[in-house]
Design a protein around this motif. Structure first.
Motif, mmCIF file in Angstrom:
data_model
loop_
_atom_site.group_PDB
_atom_site.id
_atom_site.type_symbol
_atom_site.label_atom_id
_atom_site.label_comp_id
_atom_site.label_asym_id
_atom_site.label_seq_id
_atom_site.Cartn_x
_atom_site.Cartn_y
_atom_site.Cartn_z
ATOM 1 N N HIS A 1 -1.000 -5.614 -3.345
ATOM 2 C CA HIS A 1 -2.169 -5.879 -4.180
ATOM 3 C C HIS A 1 -2.346 -7.381 -4.353
ATOM 4 C CE1 HIS A 1 1.234 -5.781 -6.981
ATOM 5 N NE2 HIS A 1 0.526 -6.533 -7.799
ATOM 6 N N ASP B 1 4.623 -2.591 -8.957
ATOM 7 C CA ASP B 1 4.226 -3.979 -8.728
ATOM 8 C C ASP B 1 4.906 -4.549 -7.486
ATOM 9 O OD1 ASP B 1 2.347 -5.602 -9.833
ATOM 10 O OD2 ASP B 1 3.694 -6.635 -11.202
ATOM 11 N N HIS B 2 6.137 -4.104 -7.237
ATOM 12 C CA HIS B 2 6.895 -4.624 -6.101
ATOM 13 C C HIS B 2 6.640 -3.854 -4.809
ATOM 14 C CE1 HIS B 2 9.214 -6.822 -9.157
ATOM 15 N NE2 HIS B 2 9.609 -7.587 -8.162
ATOM 16 N N ALA C 1 -5.105 -3.984 -7.268
ATOM 17 C CA ALA C 1 -4.514 -4.698 -8.407
ATOM 18 C C ALA C 1 -5.031 -4.130 -9.724
ATOM 19 C CB ALA C 1 -4.811 -6.195 -8.312
ATOM 20 N N LEU D 1 -3.808 -0.446 -10.278
ATOM 21 C CA LEU D 1 -2.459 -0.373 -10.844
ATOM 22 C C LEU D 1 -2.510 -0.460 -12.362
ATOM 23 C CD1 LEU D 1 -0.248 -2.550 -8.459
ATOM 24 C CD2 LEU D 1 -0.134 -0.087 -8.796
ATOM 25 N N HIS D 2 -3.416 -1.314 -12.883
ATOM 26 C CA HIS D 2 -3.561 -1.434 -14.332
ATOM 27 C C HIS D 2 -4.068 -0.131 -14.944
ATOM 28 C CE1 HIS D 2 -4.136 -6.113 -14.202
ATOM 29 N NE2 HIS D 2 -3.017 -5.710 -13.647
ATOM 30 N N VAL E 1 1.523 -4.064 -18.307
ATOM 31 C CA VAL E 1 0.296 -4.669 -17.792
ATOM 32 C C VAL E 1 -0.135 -5.837 -18.675
ATOM 33 C CG1 VAL E 1 -2.169 -4.273 -17.384
ATOM 34 C CG2 VAL E 1 -0.491 -2.571 -16.652
ATOM 35 N N HIS F 1 -4.160 -10.298 -6.957
ATOM 36 C CA HIS F 1 -4.836 -10.591 -8.217
ATOM 37 C C HIS F 1 -5.949 -11.609 -8.010
ATOM 38 C CE1 HIS F 1 -2.038 -8.259 -10.594
ATOM 39 N NE2 HIS F 1 -1.047 -8.813 -9.930
ATOM 40 N N GLU G 1 0.880 -9.571 -3.650
ATOM 41 C CA GLU G 1 2.178 -9.115 -4.132
ATOM 42 C C GLU G 1 2.483 -7.753 -3.540
ATOM 43 O OE1 GLU G 1 2.487 -9.251 -8.382
ATOM 44 O OE2 GLU G 1 1.523 -11.197 -8.541
ATOM 45 N N GLU H 1 2.636 -8.741 -18.295
ATOM 46 C CA GLU H 1 2.764 -9.250 -16.929
ATOM 47 C C GLU H 1 1.485 -9.886 -16.405
ATOM 48 O OE1 GLU H 1 4.316 -9.866 -12.980
ATOM 49 O OE2 GLU H 1 5.236 -9.615 -14.955
ATOM 50 N N GLU H 2 0.325 -9.309 -16.775
ATOM 51 C CA GLU H 2 -0.913 -9.754 -16.163
ATOM 52 C C GLU H 2 -1.953 -10.284 -17.144
ATOM 53 O OE1 GLU H 2 -1.053 -9.995 -13.046
ATOM 54 O OE2 GLU H 2 0.627 -8.735 -12.410
#
Length: 259
Positions: free
Chosen positions: A92, A87-88, A116, A119-120, A222, A94, A101, A225-226
């Motif tokens: 990406h 994530d860091h 984004a 990554l999920h 995931v 959202h 981010e 966080e999202e």
């Protein structure tokens, strides 16, 4: 072998089917429907993490007695740490956000939107791969129907993800075909990751309990966080919670009934 190939491809087919909504729908998904779908996806992923990943991880470590929780706990935390690092590091963006981010990049907005969702999908592809690898191990702790239950559950929750990324792209001026390709492409990492994991099955067997819980940790990251925050954005509504309950129960039923 045919069953294995089908099981690996099912989640991607769910994403592609969702992305295909651009050919039948004119506008974006309504906010309440999107919240319900995000909640539903969250419920599926949490239930899959518990029944299909963490519990088999502890069952495989049963010979450790009271310490059978160690592989599950260690793998889970490593999965969280892995997605936190991704994530860091990976640029990406959202949906609905203006600021990307990850590391600074000159990549196009559409590329970062797809990343984004990609990554999920990484932990989901890994989850399918390690479950089928566990099935191939032949110890009976993970059955073929149980592995298919996980694939089907992830495919169901991938359907709204494919639609959620492709429909806004169409609204931004992309043609239906291009928006579909972007939406479907976000899910291609799943069969690739799953296939690579299965190919390495003979080598990963000793650490399979850790890999199962690693995938669970990444999936829960995931969700927390999202997905859950996105399902609660805007005007207060319980629709996301209702969707979560429906997804959780459906995945639980699939895993217990088919596993």
């Amino acid at each position: 072998m045919n069953n294995l190939a089908l099981g690996i491809m099912i989640p991607f087919l769910g994403t592609a089917a969702g992305a295909a909504c651009v050919f039948f729908m004119k506008g974006q998904i309504r906010p309440l429907v999107q919240k319900m779908l995000l909640g539903f996806a969250s419920g599926v992923m949490v239930a899959a993490s518990v029944w299909s990943l963490l519990m088999p991880s502890m069952d495989m470590a049963a010979d450790m007695g009271k310490f059978a929780f160690v592989p599950a706990a260690v793998g889970f935390l490593l999965g969280i740490a892995f997605l936190l690092a991704m994530d860091h590091l990976v640029p990406h963006l959202h949906m609905g956000c203006e600021e990307p981010e990850g590391l600074k990049s000159s990549w196009k907005k559409t590329t970062m939107l797809v990343l984004a969702v990609t990554l999920h999908n990484i932990p989901e592809g890994m989850a399918v791969g390690v479950v089928f690898a566990g099935m191939l191990q032949g110890e009976g702790l993970i059955t073929l129907t149980g592995a298919f239950a996980l694939s089907l559950g992830i495919a169901i929750q991938n359907f709204p993800e494919g639609a959620i990324i492709s429909l806004p792209l169409k609204s931004e001026g992309f043609g239906s075909g291009k928006a579909f390709l972007y939406g479907a492409a976000s899910g291609i990492v799943e069969p690739i990751g799953a296939a690579l994991t299965v190919l390495l099955a003979a080598y990963i067997t000793p650490v399979l309990p850790y890999l199962l819980s690693f995938a669970a940790g990444a999936m829960i990251y995931v969700v927390v966080e999202e997905l859950i925050p996105e399902s609660a954005e805007g005007e207060h509504s319980n629709i996301g919670t209702i969707g979560f309950a429906a997804g959780f129960v459906l995945m639980m039923i699939l895993d217990v009934a088919l596993g």
